[in-house]
Scaffold this motif. Structure first.
Motif, PDB file in Angstrom:
ATOM      1  N   LEU A 127      -4.406  -0.897  -4.472  1.00  0.00           N
ATOM      2  CA  LEU A 127      -5.260  -1.119  -3.633  1.00  0.00           C
ATOM      3  C   LEU A 127      -5.141  -1.565  -2.154  1.00  0.00           C
ATOM      4  O   LEU A 127      -5.840  -1.379  -1.211  1.00  0.00           O
ATOM      5  CB  LEU A 127      -6.395  -1.775  -4.233  1.00  0.00           C
ATOM      6  CG  LEU A 127      -7.111  -0.940  -5.656  1.00  0.00           C
ATOM      7  CD1 LEU A 127      -8.079  -1.779  -6.316  1.00  0.00           C
ATOM      8  CD2 LEU A 127      -8.094   0.358  -5.212  1.00  0.00           C
ATOM      9  N   VAL A 128      -4.177  -2.605  -2.374  1.00  0.00           N
ATOM     10  CA  VAL A 128      -3.848  -3.441  -0.887  1.00  0.00           C
ATOM     11  C   VAL A 128      -3.237  -2.554  -0.275  1.00  0.00           C
ATOM     12  O   VAL A 128      -3.252  -2.346   1.162  1.00  0.00           O
ATOM     13  CB  VAL A 128      -3.164  -4.714  -1.472  1.00  0.00           C
ATOM     14  CG1 VAL A 128      -2.680  -5.201  -0.226  1.00  0.00           C
ATOM     15  CG2 VAL A 128      -4.083  -5.796  -1.977  1.00  0.00           C
ATOM     16  N   LYS A 129      -2.026  -1.980  -0.755  1.00  0.00           N
ATOM     17  CA  LYS A 129      -1.208  -0.869  -0.232  1.00  0.00           C
ATOM     18  C   LYS A 129      -1.895   0.248   0.508  1.00  0.00           C
ATOM     19  O   LYS A 129      -1.610   0.557   1.795  1.00  0.00           O
ATOM     20  CB  LYS A 129      -0.320  -0.331  -1.052  1.00  0.00           C
ATOM     21  CG  LYS A 129       0.843   0.693  -0.454  1.00  0.00           C
ATOM     22  CD  LYS A 129       1.872   1.141  -1.452  1.00  0.00           C
ATOM     23  CE  LYS A 129       2.773   2.008  -0.846  1.00  0.00           C
ATOM     24  NZ  LYS A 129       4.098   2.472  -1.783  1.00  0.00           N
ATOM     25  N   LEU A 130      -2.977   0.572  -0.237  1.00  0.00           N
ATOM     26  CA  LEU A 130      -3.873   1.682   0.620  1.00  0.00           C
ATOM     27  C   LEU A 130      -5.118   1.156   1.360  1.00  0.00           C
ATOM     28  O   LEU A 130      -6.078   2.070   1.671  1.00  0.00           O
ATOM     29  CB  LEU A 130      -4.357   2.658  -0.700  1.00  0.00           C
ATOM     30  CG  LEU A 130      -3.452   3.375  -1.588  1.00  0.00           C
ATOM     31  CD1 LEU A 130      -4.085   3.917  -2.726  1.00  0.00           C
ATOM     32  CD2 LEU A 130      -2.863   4.416  -0.751  1.00  0.00           C
ATOM     33  N   HIS A 131      -5.160  -0.127   1.537  1.00  0.00           N
ATOM     34  CA  HIS A 131      -5.985  -0.663   2.370  1.00  0.00           C
ATOM     35  C   HIS A 131      -7.421  -0.651   1.916  1.00  0.00           C
ATOM     36  O   HIS A 131      -8.385  -0.820   2.622  1.00  0.00           O
ATOM     37  CB  HIS A 131      -6.074  -0.071   3.837  1.00  0.00           C
ATOM     38  CG  HIS A 131      -4.777  -0.214   4.504  1.00  0.00           C
ATOM     39  ND1 HIS A 131      -4.058  -1.306   4.846  1.00  0.00           N
ATOM     40  CD2 HIS A 131      -3.874   0.853   4.904  1.00  0.00           C
ATOM     41  CE1 HIS A 131      -2.980  -1.054   5.268  1.00  0.00           C
ATOM     42  NE2 HIS A 131      -2.907   0.206   5.107  1.00  0.00           N
ATOM     43  N   ARG A 155      -9.987  -2.635   5.363  1.00  0.00           N
ATOM     44  CA  ARG A 155     -10.702  -2.021   6.334  1.00  0.00           C
ATOM     45  C   ARG A 155     -11.032  -0.492   5.969  1.00  0.00           C
ATOM     46  O   ARG A 155     -12.075   0.143   6.187  1.00  0.00           O
ATOM     47  CB  ARG A 155      -9.720  -1.946   7.418  1.00  0.00           C
ATOM     48  CG  ARG A 155      -8.464  -1.097   7.412  1.00  0.00           C
ATOM     49  CD  ARG A 155      -7.532  -0.991   8.587  1.00  0.00           C
ATOM     50  NE  ARG A 155      -6.494  -0.066   8.358  1.00  0.00           N
ATOM     51  CZ  ARG A 155      -5.119  -0.490   8.199  1.00  0.00           C
ATOM     52  NH1 ARG A 155      -4.961  -1.779   8.088  1.00  0.00           N
ATOM     53  NH2 ARG A 155      -4.109   0.429   8.122  1.00  0.00           N
ATOM     54  N   ARG A 156     -10.534   0.070   4.702  1.00  0.00           N
ATOM     55  CA  ARG A 156     -10.976   1.451   4.210  1.00  0.00           C
ATOM     56  C   ARG A 156     -12.090   1.098   3.594  1.00  0.00           C
ATOM     57  O   ARG A 156     -13.051   2.081   3.883  1.00  0.00           O
ATOM     58  CB  ARG A 156      -9.879   1.954   3.446  1.00  0.00           C
ATOM     59  CG  ARG A 156      -9.895   3.319   3.009  1.00  0.00           C
ATOM     60  CD  ARG A 156      -8.465   3.856   2.464  1.00  0.00           C
ATOM     61  NE  ARG A 156      -8.565   5.288   2.189  1.00  0.00           N
ATOM     62  CZ  ARG A 156      -7.381   6.014   1.863  1.00  0.00           C
ATOM     63  NH1 ARG A 156      -6.466   5.326   1.383  1.00  0.00           N
ATOM     64  NH2 ARG A 156      -7.563   7.114   1.541  1.00  0.00           N
ATOM     65  N   SER A 157     -12.258   0.369   2.875  1.00  0.00           N
ATOM     66  CA  SER A 157     -13.705  -0.041   2.069  1.00  0.00           C
ATOM     67  C   SER A 157     -14.696   0.011   3.141  1.00  0.00           C
ATOM     68  O   SER A 157     -15.922   0.301   3.125  1.00  0.00           O
ATOM     69  CB  SER A 157     -13.441  -0.942   1.108  1.00  0.00           C
ATOM     70  OG  SER A 157     -12.737  -0.672   0.324  1.00  0.00           O
ATOM     71  N   LEU A 158     -14.623  -1.098   3.900  1.00  0.00           N
ATOM     72  CA  LEU A 158     -15.427  -1.691   4.943  1.00  0.00           C
ATOM     73  C   LEU A 158     -16.091  -0.295   6.004  1.00  0.00           C
ATOM     74  O   LEU A 158     -16.998  -0.330   6.732  1.00  0.00           O
ATOM     75  CB  LEU A 158     -15.265  -2.598   5.947  1.00  0.00           C
ATOM     76  CG  LEU A 158     -14.786  -4.008   5.127  1.00  0.00           C
ATOM     77  CD1 LEU A 158     -14.232  -4.921   5.819  1.00  0.00           C
ATOM     78  CD2 LEU A 158     -16.124  -4.508   4.845  1.00  0.00           C
ATOM     79  N   GLY A 159     -15.036   0.556   6.090  1.00  0.00           N
ATOM     80  CA  GLY A 159     -14.947   1.780   6.968  1.00  0.00           C
ATOM     81  C   GLY A 159     -15.898   2.927   6.285  1.00  0.00           C
ATOM     82  O   GLY A 159     -16.257   3.653   7.141  1.00  0.00           O
TER      83      GLY A 159
END
Length: 267
Positions: A38-42, A55-59
Motif C-alpha cells: 500500500l505504501v509502495k502504491l501510495h 496521496r492516492r487515497s487523498l486524491g
C-alpha cells in the motif's frame, strides 16, 4: 487491503503496525506485507508516528483534494491577513523539492509579482519553502535536496551546511522564516522583504503562509506575529486533535532531531 484501508476513517488518522494487527486480526507478517504494498502504491504513507493515508487515497475526491482542503481551511485567515496588512499573501505547499503556490491574495501590487497559483519554485530558495523545510528531519532534507544543492545552477548560493544553519535559525525563531528581499530581487528586480510560517500537522509541515510587500524589513518583523497566528489557526482547523501539542522534528525511527552545527552561509 480493503480491511486495512477501512481503518483510516479520517485524513488525520495515524495507526501503528500493532494497532493495525489488533484491529484487523491479521498476522503481523501478513499485515506488514500488505502495508508495504500500500505504501509502495501510495495508498498509504509510512511516517515516524505511524501509517496514514497517502496521496492516492487523498486524491480520490479530486485531483487536488489534499490542496483543496488546505485552501479551504486557510481561506478566512488569508483574507484577514491581507486586509490587516494590505500586502500580498501566499499559501504554498511542499511537493518534493518544490514549493507550489496554492493561493495568492493582494491588491494592485500583487499584479507586479510573478507568483501565481500553480507556480513552482525550489523550496530552499523561498521564504515559505524554508519555513516548511525547517520542520522536516535533517535526513529527509538532505535526501530531498542533496543533489539540488550540489548543482550550482539550482543551489544558487546555498549548500547543505548553510541551509541547515538557516533551518535551525527558523526553528529557534518560533518557526518564522524571513527574507530581506534577496529572492524577490532575483525574480522581479526589487528587494521586497517577506516572512512566512508553516502550517503544521502530526507529520510536520503541510503548507506555509507567506506575507510579502513594499515595506521595510523592520516593519515586516513587526507583522510577523500575524503570519504566525494565521498559520497556527489554520493548523488547528486542519488538525484539531493536535491543538496545543507541539510537533517535534523527527529523524529516523522517530527520534527527535537536534539542531545541526554548520558553517556560516557564504556571501
Amino acid at each position: 487491503m480493503t480491511l486495512i484501508l477501512d481503518m483510516f476513517e479520517h485524513r488525520s488518522t495515524r495507526l501503528s503496525l500493532v494497532e493495525i494487527c489488533n484491529h484487523s486480526g491479521l498476522p503481523r507478517s501478513t499485515a506488514h506485507r500488505i502495508l508495504e504494498q500500500l505504501v509502495k502504491l501510495h495508498w498509504l504513507e509510512h511516517t515516524p508516528s505511524g501509517y496514514c493515508l497517502g496521496r492516492r487515497s487523498l486524491g480520490l475526491g479530486g485531483y487536488d483534494g489534499r490542496h483543496g482542503e488546505i485552501r479551504e481551511a486557510a481561506a478566512d485567515y488569508l483574507h484577514d491577513l491581507q486586509l490587516r496588512t494590505g500586502m500580498v499573501v501566499h499559501l504554498a505547499a511542499l511537493e518534493g523539492t518544490d514549493e507550489i503556490f496554492l493561493d495568492k491574495l493582494g491588491g494592485p501590487f500583487a499584479r507586479t509579482l510573478e507568483s501565481r497559483v500553480g507556480r513552482r519554485n525550489l523550496a530552499h530558495l523561498t521564504t515559505g519553502g524554508r519555513a516548511m523545510l525547517a520542520w522536516l528531519p535533517p535526513e529527509e532534507v538532505e535526501s530531498m535536496l542533496g543533489r539540488r544543492l550540489a548543482d550550482p545552477a539550482t543551489a544558487q548560493g546555498w549548500d547543505l551546511p548553510s541551509l541547515y544553519q538557516e533551518l535551525n535559525r527558523i526553528r529557534r525563531n518560533r518557526g518564522l522564516s524571513f527574507d530581506r528581499g534577496e529572492w524577490t530581487n532575483r525574480v522581479v528586480g526589487r528587494m521586497l522583504p517577506s516572512v512566512a510560517a508553516a502550517v503544521r500537522g502530526p507529520q510536520g509541515p503541510v503548507a506555509a503562509i507567506c506575507l510579502c510587500g513594499e515595506t521595510s524589513f523592520a516593519a515586516m518583523e513587526r507583522l510577523a506575529p500575524l503570519v504566525a497566528d494565521a498559520a497556527a489557526r489554520t493548523s488547528r482547523l486542519l488538525f484539531p486533535e493536535t491543538a496545543g501539542r507541539p510537533t517535534p522534528v523527527t529523524g529516523p525511527r522517530g527520534h527527535v532531531a537536534r539542531p545541526i552545527t554548520s558553517s556560516p552561509r557564504s556571501a
